[in-house]
Design a protein around this motif. Structure first.
Motif, PDB file in Angstrom:
ATOM      1  N   LEU A  58       0.873  -1.125  -0.017  1.00  0.00           N
ATOM      2  CA  LEU A  58       0.122  -0.101  -0.070  1.00  0.00           C
ATOM      3  C   LEU A  58       0.851   1.146  -0.008  1.00  0.00           C
ATOM      4  O   LEU A  58       0.413   2.149  -0.626  1.00  0.00           O
ATOM      5  CB  LEU A  58      -0.811  -0.083   1.162  1.00  0.00           C
ATOM      6  N   PHE A  59       2.146   1.272   0.441  1.00  0.00           N
ATOM      7  CA  PHE A  59       2.893   2.447   0.653  1.00  0.00           C
ATOM      8  C   PHE A  59       3.465   2.561  -0.776  1.00  0.00           C
ATOM      9  O   PHE A  59       3.430   3.885  -1.098  1.00  0.00           O
ATOM     10  CB  PHE A  59       3.979   2.563   1.747  1.00  0.00           C
ATOM     11  N   ILE A  60       3.863   1.717  -1.296  1.00  0.00           N
ATOM     12  CA  ILE A  60       4.587   1.782  -2.686  1.00  0.00           C
ATOM     13  C   ILE A  60       3.365   2.070  -3.571  1.00  0.00           C
ATOM     14  O   ILE A  60       3.721   2.968  -4.592  1.00  0.00           O
ATOM     15  CB  ILE A  60       5.237   0.297  -3.076  1.00  0.00           C
ATOM     16  N   ALA A  61       2.210   1.617  -3.625  1.00  0.00           N
ATOM     17  CA  ALA A  61       1.227   2.073  -4.600  1.00  0.00           C
ATOM     18  C   ALA A  61       0.837   3.063  -4.473  1.00  0.00           C
ATOM     19  O   ALA A  61       0.282   3.876  -5.458  1.00  0.00           O
ATOM     20  CB  ALA A  61       0.100   0.991  -4.670  1.00  0.00           C
ATOM     21  N   PHE A  62       0.296   3.743  -2.988  1.00  0.00           N
ATOM     22  CA  PHE A  62      -0.573   4.926  -2.887  1.00  0.00           C
ATOM     23  C   PHE A  62       0.212   5.749  -2.203  1.00  0.00           C
ATOM     24  O   PHE A  62      -0.663   7.035  -1.796  1.00  0.00           O
ATOM     25  CB  PHE A  62      -1.701   4.404  -2.243  1.00  0.00           C
ATOM     26  N   GLY A  63       1.351   5.554  -1.728  1.00  0.00           N
ATOM     27  CA  GLY A  63       2.107   6.656  -0.829  1.00  0.00           C
ATOM     28  C   GLY A  63       2.497   7.688  -1.535  1.00  0.00           C
ATOM     29  O   GLY A  63       2.637   7.809  -2.790  1.00  0.00           O
ATOM     30  N   ASP A  64       2.914   8.773  -0.562  1.00  0.00           N
ATOM     31  CA  ASP A  64       3.123  10.046  -1.286  1.00  0.00           C
ATOM     32  C   ASP A  64       4.841  10.252  -1.563  1.00  0.00           C
ATOM     33  O   ASP A  64       5.458   9.125  -1.408  1.00  0.00           O
ATOM     34  CB  ASP A  64       2.635  11.308  -0.393  1.00  0.00           C
ATOM     35  N   SER A  65       5.284  11.495  -1.454  1.00  0.00           N
ATOM     36  CA  SER A  65       6.657  11.655  -1.772  1.00  0.00           C
ATOM     37  C   SER A  65       7.585  11.137  -0.632  1.00  0.00           C
ATOM     38  O   SER A  65       8.694  10.664  -0.881  1.00  0.00           O
ATOM     39  CB  SER A  65       6.974  13.208  -1.815  1.00  0.00           C
ATOM     40  N   LYS A  66       7.197  11.121   0.739  1.00  0.00           N
ATOM     41  CA  LYS A  66       8.088  10.350   1.604  1.00  0.00           C
ATOM     42  C   LYS A  66       7.536   9.151   1.822  1.00  0.00           C
ATOM     43  O   LYS A  66       7.732   8.647   3.215  1.00  0.00           O
ATOM     44  CB  LYS A  66       7.734  11.366   2.978  1.00  0.00           C
ATOM     45  N   LYS A  67       7.123   8.171   0.921  1.00  0.00           N
ATOM     46  CA  LYS A  67       6.355   6.915   1.342  1.00  0.00           C
ATOM     47  C   LYS A  67       7.572   5.977   1.774  1.00  0.00           C
ATOM     48  O   LYS A  67       7.165   4.899   2.489  1.00  0.00           O
ATOM     49  CB  LYS A  67       5.963   6.308   0.034  1.00  0.00           C
ATOM     50  N   TYR A  68       8.891   6.067   1.224  1.00  0.00           N
ATOM     51  CA  TYR A  68       9.915   5.009   2.096  1.00  0.00           C
ATOM     52  C   TYR A  68      10.181   5.431   3.350  1.00  0.00           C
ATOM     53  O   TYR A  68      10.652   4.486   4.132  1.00  0.00           O
ATOM     54  CB  TYR A  68      10.956   5.170   0.836  1.00  0.00           C
ATOM     55  N   TRP A  69      10.026   6.752   3.708  1.00  0.00           N
ATOM     56  CA  TRP A  69      10.376   6.958   4.996  1.00  0.00           C
ATOM     57  C   TRP A  69       9.296   6.505   5.908  1.00  0.00           C
ATOM     58  O   TRP A  69       9.686   5.709   6.871  1.00  0.00           O
ATOM     59  CB  TRP A  69      10.418   8.425   5.130  1.00  0.00           C
ATOM     60  N   TRP A  70       7.921   6.539   5.469  1.00  0.00           N
ATOM     61  CA  TRP A  70       6.934   5.950   6.247  1.00  0.00           C
ATOM     62  C   TRP A  70       6.985   4.496   6.297  1.00  0.00           C
ATOM     63  O   TRP A  70       6.784   3.899   7.430  1.00  0.00           O
ATOM     64  CB  TRP A  70       5.639   6.419   5.629  1.00  0.00           C
ATOM     65  N   LEU A  71       7.342   4.062   4.983  1.00  0.00           N
ATOM     66  CA  LEU A  71       7.382   2.427   5.063  1.00  0.00           C
ATOM     67  C   LEU A  71       8.786   1.934   5.810  1.00  0.00           C
ATOM     68  O   LEU A  71       8.283   0.665   6.879  1.00  0.00           O
ATOM     69  CB  LEU A  71       7.784   2.170   3.646  1.00  0.00           C
ATOM     70  N   GLY A  72       9.745   2.620   6.107  1.00  0.00           N
ATOM     71  CA  GLY A  72      10.888   2.305   6.989  1.00  0.00           C
ATOM     72  C   GLY A  72      10.346   2.116   8.580  1.00  0.00           C
ATOM     73  O   GLY A  72      10.606   1.147   9.185  1.00  0.00           O
ATOM     74  N   ILE A  73       9.839   3.381   8.758  1.00  0.00           N
ATOM     75  CA  ILE A  73       9.371   3.447  10.241  1.00  0.00           C
ATOM     76  C   ILE A  73       8.517   2.365  10.493  1.00  0.00           C
ATOM     77  O   ILE A  73       8.400   1.847  11.666  1.00  0.00           O
ATOM     78  CB  ILE A  73       8.789   4.885  10.321  1.00  0.00           C
ATOM     79  N   SER A  74       7.287   2.349   9.863  1.00  0.00           N
ATOM     80  CA  SER A  74       6.446   1.315   9.997  1.00  0.00           C
ATOM     81  C   SER A  74       6.698  -0.148  10.079  1.00  0.00           C
ATOM     82  O   SER A  74       6.155  -0.863  10.500  1.00  0.00           O
ATOM     83  CB  SER A  74       5.119   1.676   9.308  1.00  0.00           C
ATOM     84  N   LEU A  75       7.844  -0.531   9.191  1.00  0.00           N
ATOM     85  CA  LEU A  75       8.335  -1.955   9.344  1.00  0.00           C
ATOM     86  C   LEU A  75       9.180  -2.197  10.413  1.00  0.00           C
ATOM     87  O   LEU A  75       9.388  -3.147  10.671  1.00  0.00           O
ATOM     88  CB  LEU A  75       8.954  -2.025   7.911  1.00  0.00           C
ATOM     89  N   ILE A  76       9.599  -1.171  11.304  1.00  0.00           N
ATOM     90  CA  ILE A  76      10.635  -1.433  12.306  1.00  0.00           C
ATOM     91  C   ILE A  76       9.837  -2.444  13.530  1.00  0.00           C
ATOM     92  O   ILE A  76      10.416  -3.381  13.976  1.00  0.00           O
ATOM     93  CB  ILE A  76      10.870  -0.188  13.053  1.00  0.00           C
ATOM     94  N   PRO A  77       8.755  -2.344  14.049  1.00  0.00           N
ATOM     95  CA  PRO A  77       7.969  -3.219  14.688  1.00  0.00           C
ATOM     96  C   PRO A  77       7.827  -4.652  14.244  1.00  0.00           C
ATOM     97  O   PRO A  77       8.060  -5.657  14.878  1.00  0.00           O
ATOM     98  CB  PRO A  77       6.577  -2.771  14.802  1.00  0.00           C
ATOM     99  N   ALA A  78       7.566  -4.608  12.892  1.00  0.00           N
ATOM    100  CA  ALA A  78       7.554  -6.203  12.254  1.00  0.00           C
ATOM    101  C   ALA A  78       9.016  -6.694  12.208  1.00  0.00           C
ATOM    102  O   ALA A  78       9.023  -8.169  12.496  1.00  0.00           O
ATOM    103  CB  ALA A  78       6.961  -6.099  10.829  1.00  0.00           C
ATOM    104  N   ALA A  79      10.035  -6.036  12.058  1.00  0.00           N
ATOM    105  CA  ALA A  79      11.295  -6.320  12.075  1.00  0.00           C
ATOM    106  C   ALA A  79      11.836  -7.125  13.542  1.00  0.00           C
ATOM    107  O   ALA A  79      12.247  -8.088  13.659  1.00  0.00           O
ATOM    108  CB  ALA A  79      12.058  -5.247  11.791  1.00  0.00           C
TER     109      ALA A  79
END
Length: 124
Positions: A58-79
Protein backbone atom coordinates in the motif's frame (compact mmCIF):
# COMPACT_ATOMS: atom_id res chain seq x y z
CA UNK A 1 -3.49 15.91 4.18
CA UNK A 2 -0.59 13.63 3.20
CA UNK A 3 -0.08 12.65 6.83
CA UNK A 4 -3.74 11.70 7.13
CA UNK A 5 -3.43 9.53 4.02
CA UNK A 6 -0.38 7.75 5.47
CA UNK A 7 -2.11 7.16 8.80
CA UNK A 8 -5.12 5.84 6.91
CA UNK A 9 -2.87 3.36 5.09
CA UNK A 10 -1.47 2.15 8.43
CA UNK A 11 -4.96 1.85 9.91
CA UNK A 12 -6.19 -0.15 6.90
CA UNK A 13 -3.17 -2.45 7.14
CA UNK A 14 -3.74 -3.11 10.84
CA UNK A 15 -7.45 -3.78 10.27
CA UNK A 16 -6.81 -6.12 7.31
CA UNK A 17 -4.00 -7.77 9.25
CA UNK A 18 -6.45 -8.64 11.98
CA UNK A 19 -8.98 -10.02 9.51
CA UNK A 20 -6.57 -12.02 7.35
CA UNK A 21 -4.17 -13.27 10.02
CA UNK A 22 -5.84 -16.64 10.64
CA UNK A 23 -5.94 -17.94 7.04
CA UNK A 24 -2.48 -16.60 6.21
CA UNK A 25 -1.10 -18.06 9.43
CA UNK A 26 -2.50 -21.45 8.53
CA UNK A 27 -0.80 -21.27 5.13
CA UNK A 28 2.47 -20.35 6.87
CA UNK A 29 2.08 -23.23 9.31
CA UNK A 30 1.53 -25.66 6.45
CA UNK A 31 4.51 -24.32 4.49
CA UNK A 32 7.04 -24.58 7.30
CA UNK A 33 5.34 -27.14 9.53
CA UNK A 34 5.50 -24.56 12.29
CA UNK A 35 2.30 -23.69 14.06
CA UNK A 36 2.44 -20.15 15.35
CA UNK A 37 6.01 -19.47 16.54
CA UNK A 38 5.81 -22.17 19.16
CA UNK A 39 2.31 -21.09 20.17
CA UNK A 40 -0.70 -23.15 19.13
CA UNK A 41 -2.29 -20.25 17.28
CA UNK A 42 -1.80 -19.89 13.53
CA UNK A 43 -3.33 -16.40 13.68
CA UNK A 44 -0.29 -15.12 15.55
CA UNK A 45 1.97 -16.24 12.73
CA UNK A 46 -0.22 -14.55 10.14
CA UNK A 47 -0.19 -11.07 11.66
CA UNK A 48 3.39 -10.12 10.71
CA UNK A 49 3.06 -11.74 7.28
CA UNK A 50 -0.04 -9.76 6.38
CA UNK A 51 1.37 -6.61 7.96
CA UNK A 52 4.66 -6.73 6.02
CA UNK A 53 2.96 -7.62 2.75
CA UNK A 54 0.25 -4.97 2.95
CA UNK A 55 2.35 -2.16 4.42
CA UNK A 56 4.87 -2.45 1.59
CA UNK A 57 2.18 -2.92 -1.06
CA UNK A 58 0.00 0.00 0.00
CA UNK A 59 2.81 2.47 0.68
CA UNK A 60 4.50 1.73 -2.64
CA UNK A 61 1.23 1.85 -4.58
CA UNK A 62 -0.50 4.79 -2.88
CA UNK A 63 2.14 6.54 -0.80
CA UNK A 64 3.26 10.12 -1.36
CA UNK A 65 6.70 11.65 -1.71
CA UNK A 66 7.98 10.39 1.66
CA UNK A 67 6.53 6.90 1.30
CA UNK A 68 9.87 5.14 1.83
CA UNK A 69 10.41 6.98 5.11
CA UNK A 70 6.95 5.95 6.32
CA UNK A 71 7.54 2.43 5.05
CA UNK A 72 10.82 2.09 6.92
CA UNK A 73 9.42 3.46 10.17
CA UNK A 74 6.31 1.28 10.01
CA UNK A 75 8.34 -1.88 9.32
CA UNK A 76 10.47 -1.49 12.46
CA UNK A 77 7.91 -3.21 14.77
CA UNK A 78 7.51 -6.06 12.30
CA UNK A 79 11.28 -6.46 12.09
CA UNK A 80 11.51 -6.83 15.87
CA UNK A 81 8.79 -9.47 15.88
CA UNK A 82 10.27 -11.38 12.96
CA UNK A 83 13.85 -11.36 14.16
CA UNK A 84 12.90 -12.22 17.73
CA UNK A 85 10.44 -14.99 16.99
CA UNK A 86 11.35 -16.45 13.61
CA UNK A 87 14.93 -15.71 12.65
CA UNK A 88 15.40 -19.08 10.93
CA UNK A 89 13.04 -18.21 8.07
CA UNK A 90 14.53 -14.77 7.31
CA UNK A 91 14.42 -15.45 3.57
CA UNK A 92 10.63 -15.89 3.71
CA UNK A 93 10.15 -12.49 5.34
CA UNK A 94 12.35 -10.77 2.77
CA UNK A 95 10.42 -12.52 0.00
CA UNK A 96 7.11 -11.29 1.49
CA UNK A 97 8.42 -7.71 1.54
CA UNK A 98 9.73 -7.98 -2.02
CA UNK A 99 6.43 -9.44 -3.19
CA UNK A 100 4.57 -6.52 -1.62
CA UNK A 101 6.99 -4.07 -3.20
CA UNK A 102 6.65 -5.63 -6.68
CA UNK A 103 2.86 -5.74 -6.59
CA UNK A 104 2.70 -2.19 -5.22
CA UNK A 105 5.10 -0.96 -7.91
CA UNK A 106 2.96 -2.62 -10.58
CA UNK A 107 -0.20 -1.03 -9.20
CA UNK A 108 1.50 2.36 -9.06
CA UNK A 109 2.66 2.11 -12.68
CA UNK A 110 -0.74 0.86 -13.82
CA UNK A 111 -2.61 3.67 -12.10
CA UNK A 112 -0.23 6.37 -13.36
CA UNK A 113 -0.45 5.08 -16.93
CA UNK A 114 -4.23 4.78 -16.80
CA UNK A 115 -4.55 8.26 -15.29
CA UNK A 116 -2.21 9.67 -17.93
CA UNK A 117 -4.24 8.13 -20.76
CA UNK A 118 -7.45 9.54 -19.27
CA UNK A 119 -5.92 13.01 -19.22
CA UNK A 120 -4.89 12.77 -22.86
CA UNK A 121 -8.33 11.61 -23.99
CA UNK A 122 -10.06 14.57 -22.30
CA UNK A 123 -7.71 17.09 -23.93
CA UNK A 124 -8.60 16.01 -27.48
Amino acid sequence: MKILKNFLIIFVVIFLGYLLSQPVGEIYADMFNDHGFGVAAAGLAGIPIVYILLITLLFIAFGDSKKYWWLGISLIPAAFVVFYLDWYHWYFWIAVGLLGWLVGFGIQKFLSRKFFSLQNSTEE
